[in-house]
Design a protein around this motif. Sequence first.
Motif, PDB file in Angstrom:
ATOM      1  N   TYR A 204      -0.466 -61.835  29.865  1.00 56.40           N
ATOM      2  CA  TYR A 204      -0.190 -60.986  28.706  1.00 56.40           C
ATOM      3  C   TYR A 204      -0.403 -59.516  29.067  1.00 56.40           C
ATOM      4  CZ  TYR A 204      -0.213 -59.394  23.857  1.00 56.40           C
ATOM      5  OH  TYR A 204       0.085 -58.760  22.677  1.00 56.40           O
ATOM      6  N   ASP A 232       4.146 -62.814  27.515  1.00 52.67           N
ATOM      7  CA  ASP A 232       4.956 -61.855  26.756  1.00 52.67           C
ATOM      8  C   ASP A 232       6.128 -61.418  27.624  1.00 52.67           C
ATOM      9  OD1 ASP A 232       4.079 -58.663  27.609  1.00 52.67           O
ATOM     10  OD2 ASP A 232       2.892 -60.343  28.350  1.00 52.67           O
ATOM     11  N   ASP A 259       5.553 -64.129  23.354  1.00 52.83           N
ATOM     12  CA  ASP A 259       5.424 -62.882  22.610  1.00 52.83           C
ATOM     13  C   ASP A 259       6.580 -61.978  23.035  1.00 52.83           C
ATOM     14  OD1 ASP A 259       4.736 -60.487  21.462  1.00 52.83           O
ATOM     15  OD2 ASP A 259       2.628 -60.589  22.007  1.00 52.83           O
ATOM     16  N   ARG A 261       8.239 -58.713  23.262  1.00 51.40           N
ATOM     17  CA  ARG A 261       7.887 -57.296  23.180  1.00 51.40           C
ATOM     18  C   ARG A 261       8.919 -56.504  23.970  1.00 51.40           C
ATOM     19  NH1 ARG A 261       2.909 -56.459  26.182  1.00 51.40           N
ATOM     20  NH2 ARG A 261       2.563 -54.627  24.904  1.00 51.40           N
TER      21      ARG A 261
END
Length: 453
Positions: A204, A232, A259, A261
Amino acid sequence: MFALSPTREHTGRILPSSRGRLSNSSHDNDTVICFPAELMDRIIDHLHNDRPTLLRLGLTCRQTLMRSRLLLYSELKFTKYGDRHFDMFLNLLEASTWTSFTNAVESLHLKSLFYPEAHWNLPNRDFSRILAHLPNLKTLCLTAIDWRAIPSHIRDFFLQINITHLQLDTVDFRSTSNRYGNGHVVELFVALKVQPSLKTITLYNLHFHHGSCPVISQHSTFQYPIRLKLIDTTSLLLFKDVWDPLHANDLDITVESLDVRLGDMSKGQKDAYNPFVARFLRQIGPSLQRVFIRLTSPRFGFPDGVEALDLSQCINVRIVQFGIFQLDHFSRSGEQASSIMIMSTIWKSLSSLPPCSPMLEQVVFIVQTEEYGVTADSKAPMLESFAWLDVIGQLQEMFPNFKKFTVSLCLTRYADEVDFGQYLAALRRAPGIRQLEEKGTVLLQMNPSRTYL
C-alpha cells in the motif's frame, strides 16, 4: 511507543489455559473455585479496552494471566522515533529465559523507525533466541519506513520470522544511487519466495522510481503464486512489467482488496497505465472481495480514469467503498457540478459490476468531516439535507442481496481530533436515517485513525 514497565511487577509464565478448574493458591485453605473456563474467557474478553483491570488480572491465576496477556500484547506497536524502545524489546527477548507476555504476541507493527538521526539498533544479536520467544508472531507490519535505512541485520531478522502476513504501508524503496534503482524490491521478493509460511501480502502506497525498471521487468521472482490481501493501484504500477496479463504467461495472482487511487498520477501516466489496470482487473476480478474507489482527494481533486474502470469480472465483491467526500459534495441544492459528477461516477462504477451482483452486501461512503479553517456548524447541516434515501433505494434495486449502507466519518490531515457528534446528529436528522440505523440497514461509524487498511 512500546513500554515494558507495566509488566515488571506482574511476573509469571504464560501457560496453556486450563479447561478444568481454576485454583487460587493464595488462600491458606487452598480453596478451589469451580468456574467454566469458557465463561471466564468471555468475561475477560469483555474487558478488552480496560488495560488497568487486565494488568491486575495477571496476578489472579494462570488462566487469567494467559487470557489478559493475549488481549494486552497480541499486537505490539513501536511508533515514531521508537528505535531505542525496539532495541530494549530485542534486548529483553535475547536476555530472558522466559517472559509473561511474548507467547501472546501475534503481530508486530513498526512505524516511522530507523531514521538516520535515531538510535541505531545494535548488531550481533542472537536472533534464534529472540525468535524462540515469539512462537506465535504471524504478522509483520512496516509503515512509513525507508527500506534502505533498515539495518541489514534487522532486515534479515524480519525475513527469518515465520510470518503468515506481511504488510508494507508507505515503505520507500527508492535508491539514491540509481534513478531507476528499485532493486530493493527484487531483494525482498527473492527472500519472500522461499518463505514457506507466508500466505498473504499487503502492498500500500509504496514509494519507488517511476518509469521503466529493467531490474524488475527481467526478473522471474515475481512469477510465482502471490496472494495479495490488499494492493492499491499506485503500488501496482511498480509491477506493471511483470504482472501484466498481456505479457505474463500463467499469471497466478489473487487480490482480496483493491484500492483504486488514480489521483496522484499525471495525465500521461494515467493514459499509459489505465489499459494495464483494466487487464489486471479482468485477471484478478473473481478473487476480489472489496474495492475502494477514491473519487476525490483534498490535494488532487477529481481523478481522470475512474469512470473507465471495468468491474465486470468482480463477481465476488462484497463491499464497495467510495471516497473521500468533501462536505460540499452534499450541498443543499444538489446541483453543484462536482456533486453531480461524483454521483454519476458512482452509479457508472456500480453499474459496471456483474448484473445484479449476488455477493454485494455493503456500500460505504467515506466522508471527510473537517476542512482547514471551516467549522462543523457551517458544514454539518449539508449531511442532513442530502437525499440519502434515494441512494439507498437505488442500491436496493440494483443489488438483490444488498444489506448495509455505511457512512464512515474520517479526519483530515490537519485535524488531530474532532468531535464527530455534530456530524452524527446531522445524519440522524436526515429523513429515514435513524429508522434504518435501528433496523441495521444503515451504519454510521467514525474513523479517527486516518487509515483505510
